[in-house]
Design an enzyme around this catalytic site. Structure first.
Site, PDB file in Angstrom:
ATOM      1  N   CYS A   1       0.811  -1.227   0.000  1.00 45.74           N
ATOM      2  CA  CYS A   1       0.000   0.000   0.000  1.00 45.74           C
ATOM      3  C   CYS A   1       0.842   1.274   0.000  1.00 45.74           C
ATOM      4  CB  CYS A   1      -0.946   0.013   1.195  1.00 45.74           C
ATOM      5  SG  CYS A   1      -2.125  -1.327   1.165  1.00 45.74           S
TER       6      CYS A   1
ATOM      7  N   HIS B   1      -3.049   7.274   3.581  1.00 43.45           N
ATOM      8  CA  HIS B   1      -3.520   6.033   2.954  1.00 43.45           C
ATOM      9  C   HIS B   1      -4.943   5.764   3.429  1.00 43.45           C
ATOM     10  CE1 HIS B   1      -3.971   2.095   1.457  1.00 43.45           C
ATOM     11  NE2 HIS B   1      -3.734   1.453   2.586  1.00 43.45           N
TER      12      HIS B   1
ATOM     13  N   ASN C   1     -10.370   0.450   0.265  1.00 39.02           N
ATOM     14  CA  ASN C   1      -8.913   0.397   0.271  1.00 39.02           C
ATOM     15  C   ASN C   1      -8.437  -0.176  -1.069  1.00 39.02           C
ATOM     16  OD1 ASN C   1      -6.211  -0.108   0.637  1.00 39.02           O
ATOM     17  ND2 ASN C   1      -6.442  -1.166   2.594  1.00 39.02           N
TER      18      ASN C   1
HETATM   19  O1  UT7 Z   1      -3.980  -1.248   3.588  1.00 37.37           O
HETATM   20  C1  UT7 Z   1      -3.083  -1.897   4.437  1.00 37.37           C
HETATM   21  C2  UT7 Z   1      -3.323  -1.523   5.822  1.00 37.37           C
HETATM   22  N1  UT7 Z   1      -4.577  -2.050   6.291  1.00 37.37           N
HETATM   23  C3  UT7 Z   1      -5.134  -1.523   7.345  1.00 37.37           C
HETATM   24  O2  UT7 Z   1      -4.620  -0.544   7.838  1.00 37.37           O
HETATM   25  C4  UT7 Z   1      -6.361  -2.152   7.955  1.00 37.37           C
HETATM   26  C5  UT7 Z   1      -6.235  -2.138   9.455  1.00 37.37           C
HETATM   27  N2  UT7 Z   1      -7.306  -2.757  10.196  1.00 37.37           N
HETATM   28  C6  UT7 Z   1      -8.580  -2.324  10.190  1.00 37.37           C
HETATM   29  O3  UT7 Z   1      -8.922  -1.421   9.467  1.00 37.37           O
HETATM   30  C7  UT7 Z   1      -9.556  -2.945  11.156  1.00 37.37           C
HETATM   31  O4  UT7 Z   1      -8.850  -3.726  12.085  1.00 37.37           O
HETATM   32  C8  UT7 Z   1     -10.664  -3.781  10.482  1.00 37.37           C
HETATM   33  C9  UT7 Z   1     -11.608  -2.895   9.705  1.00 37.37           C
HETATM   34  C10 UT7 Z   1     -10.025  -4.799   9.534  1.00 37.37           C
HETATM   35  C11 UT7 Z   1     -11.472  -4.512  11.528  1.00 37.37           C
HETATM   36  O5  UT7 Z   1     -12.032  -3.585  12.456  1.00 37.37           O
HETATM   37  P1  UT7 Z   1     -11.898  -3.835  14.024  1.00 37.37           P
HETATM   38  O6  UT7 Z   1     -12.629  -2.763  14.695  1.00 37.37           O
HETATM   39  O7  UT7 Z   1     -10.425  -3.982  14.316  1.00 37.37           O
HETATM   40  O8  UT7 Z   1     -12.684  -5.176  14.212  1.00 37.37           O
HETATM   41  P2  UT7 Z   1     -12.173  -6.536  14.844  1.00 37.37           P
HETATM   42  O9  UT7 Z   1     -11.311  -7.267  13.886  1.00 37.37           O
HETATM   43  O10 UT7 Z   1     -11.638  -6.247  16.208  1.00 37.37           O
HETATM   44  O11 UT7 Z   1     -13.543  -7.318  14.997  1.00 37.37           O
HETATM   45  C12 UT7 Z   1     -14.569  -6.886  15.892  1.00 37.37           C
HETATM   46  C13 UT7 Z   1     -15.777  -7.778  15.702  1.00 37.37           C
HETATM   47  C14 UT7 Z   1     -15.443  -9.264  15.719  1.00 37.37           C
HETATM   48  O12 UT7 Z   1     -16.508  -9.927  16.363  1.00 37.37           O
HETATM   49  P3  UT7 Z   1     -16.337 -10.433  17.894  1.00 37.37           P
HETATM   50  O13 UT7 Z   1     -15.163 -11.382  17.875  1.00 37.37           O
HETATM   51  O14 UT7 Z   1     -16.061  -9.196  18.691  1.00 37.37           O
HETATM   52  O15 UT7 Z   1     -17.637 -11.073  18.167  1.00 37.37           O
HETATM   53  C15 UT7 Z   1     -15.433  -9.633  14.266  1.00 37.37           C
HETATM   54  O16 UT7 Z   1     -15.756 -10.998  14.057  1.00 37.37           O
HETATM   55  O17 UT7 Z   1     -16.369  -7.515  14.428  1.00 37.37           O
HETATM   56  C16 UT7 Z   1     -16.537  -8.753  13.725  1.00 37.37           C
HETATM   57  N3  UT7 Z   1     -16.405  -8.486  12.296  1.00 37.37           N
HETATM   58  C17 UT7 Z   1     -17.436  -8.172  11.505  1.00 37.37           C
HETATM   59  N4  UT7 Z   1     -18.743  -8.056  11.760  1.00 37.37           N
HETATM   60  C18 UT7 Z   1     -19.536  -7.714  10.715  1.00 37.37           C
HETATM   61  C19 UT7 Z   1     -15.249  -8.468  11.572  1.00 37.37           C
HETATM   62  N5  UT7 Z   1     -15.542  -8.158  10.303  1.00 37.37           N
HETATM   63  C20 UT7 Z   1     -16.884  -7.969  10.239  1.00 37.37           C
HETATM   64  C21 UT7 Z   1     -17.761  -7.632   9.206  1.00 37.37           C
HETATM   65  N6  UT7 Z   1     -19.083  -7.508   9.485  1.00 37.37           N
HETATM   66  N7  UT7 Z   1     -17.354  -7.400   7.923  1.00 37.37           N
END
Ligand code: UT7
Length: 330
Positions: free
Chosen positions: A114, A257, A287
């Site tokens: 990226c 980004h 993204n």
């Molecule tokens: O381009 C390269 C660089 N990339 C990045 O910088 C991306 C960095 N990371 C992020 O943007 C975020 O970590 C994400 C958007 C990928 C995820 O957001 P988050 O707030 O960190 O969510 P999480 O992974 O902590 O998940 C929270 C909850 C989980 O459920 P439980 O375990 O708390 O019950 C996930 O299973 O959200 C759930 N979840 C979803 N729910 C509905 C994860 N993805 C989804 C989804 N829809 N698409």
């Protein structure tokens, strides 16, 4: 003698097809509310079947050349930043050269994930220091949906396909050109496993007859990547601003980004940059890897927001890990 590098033309291309959050609700267990509140993304563009990185890059390049008032044959170098080239070989940059109807240039694909667009600005500066007459196409393009695991809701809602291009050369500046004032780049290979596409590479080869499994697609530990992205983008931007003897108030626009609106807001807050200085296109594109900042810059120019003297600060972060910052003055 120092040869300043100027961005002469900008362009981007996004495929016609749009995938909305409502469309994704039909594919995985997710919701528009979750995607919007956790990422800021509302929709993303998806490549048509058979539409490859070289097709999108050639179109973005044509638009950047038109913006620069240049013919394709004037180019001397093509640097294409991508992790999803058309093939292992030939390079997508070679295919772009062919699609632009030109030959004999210095062309290569480069993988800085990226961070590619900003890595490309530095490579163009380096080439121009050696060859002041060079005319460099820096492009960043991705068909990330070709490596998206559509069963993994943690990643499939995040990415889109697009290409961005910039034409960079030395010589006298013209109105509207952006001088690349400075660039800082960094990386940490020990954390690469947190964001990876393993399958098919020489470290993880497939044998004839193997079934393609989830290793073939993008894996990301989102929470970890989030933390590193905020920390490193903030630090590298602070370092670049300080290195150039500037105060953060001297920055007119900030183009981070576009991976997650919450990351963009967190970095802007840590840098003490007000919301109105932060350029955001994430709601419409998601993204798109290295092309996000190129799209945002091209749109900003088209909207007439790059007034003379305007200082634009970039902060990027991606797989590898790689990260960096650039300062461009228009
Ligand atoms: O381009 C390269 C660089 N990339 C990045 O910088 C991306 C960095 N990371 C992020 O943007 C975020 O970590 C994400 C958007 C990928 C995820 O957001 P988050 O707030 O960190 O969510 P999480 O992974 O902590 O998940 C929270 C909850 C989980 O459920 P439980 O375990 O708390 O019950 C996930 O299973 O959200 C759930 N979840 C979803 N729910 C509905 C994860 N993805 C989804 C989804 N829809 N698409």
């Amino acid at each position: 003698m120092k040869h300043e590098a100027y961005i002469r033309g900008l362009g981007y291309y996004a495929p016609e097809k749009i995938l909305t959050n409502a469309d994704l609700e039909k594919i995985v267990e997710t919701s528009d509310e979750w995607i919007t509140s956790r990422t800021g993304i509302k929709e993303r563009h998806i490549a048509a079947p058979g539409e490859a990185v070289s097709d999108m890059t050639a179109e973005a390049a044509r638009r950047a050349l038109a913006d620069a008032g240049m013919d394709a044959d004037e180019l001397t170098h093509i640097f294409l930043y991508t992790v999803t080239p058309d093939y292992y070989t030939p390079s997508a940059a070679c295919l772009v050269e062919e699609k632009l109807g030109i030959k004999g240039k210095v062309v290569q694909d480069v993988n800085a994930a990226c961070s590619g667009y900003i890595y490309g600005l530095e490579m163009a500066r380096a080439v121009l220091a050696l060859h002041p007459e060079a005319k460099v196409l820096v492009a960043a393009a991705e068909v990330l949906t070709s490596r998206t695991n559509w069963a993994d809701r943690r990643t499939c809602v995040l990415f889109g396909d697009a290409a961005a291009a910039a034409i960079i050369s030395a010589g006298d500046p013209r109105p509207g050109d952006g001088r690349i004032v400075d660039v800082l780049l960094a990386s940490d290979g020990s954390l690469g496993h947190l964001l990876t596409i393993k399958g098919g590479g020489s470290g993880h080869p497939y044998k004839l007859g193997d079934t393609v499994d989830e290793d073939y697609f993008l894996f990301m530990n989102g929470r970890e990547v989030f933390k590193h992205a905020v920390r490193n983008m903030t630090t590298v931007c602070e370092e670049l601003v300080a290195k150039n003897g500037l105060d953060i108030d001297a920055i007119d626009l900030f183009i981070p980004h576009q991976a997650n609106l919450r990351i963009m807001e967190a970095v802007a807050k840590k840098l003490a940059l007000p919301e109105e200085k932060v350029v955001s296109t994430i709601a419409r594109f998601g993204n798109t890897s290295a092309s996000t900042v190129g799209i945002a810059l091209a749109e900003t120019k088209a909207e007439g927001r790059l007034s003379p003297g305007c200082r634009v600060l970039f902060g990027v972060f991606g797989g590898g890990f790689t990260w960096g910052s650039a300062l461009v003055q228009f």
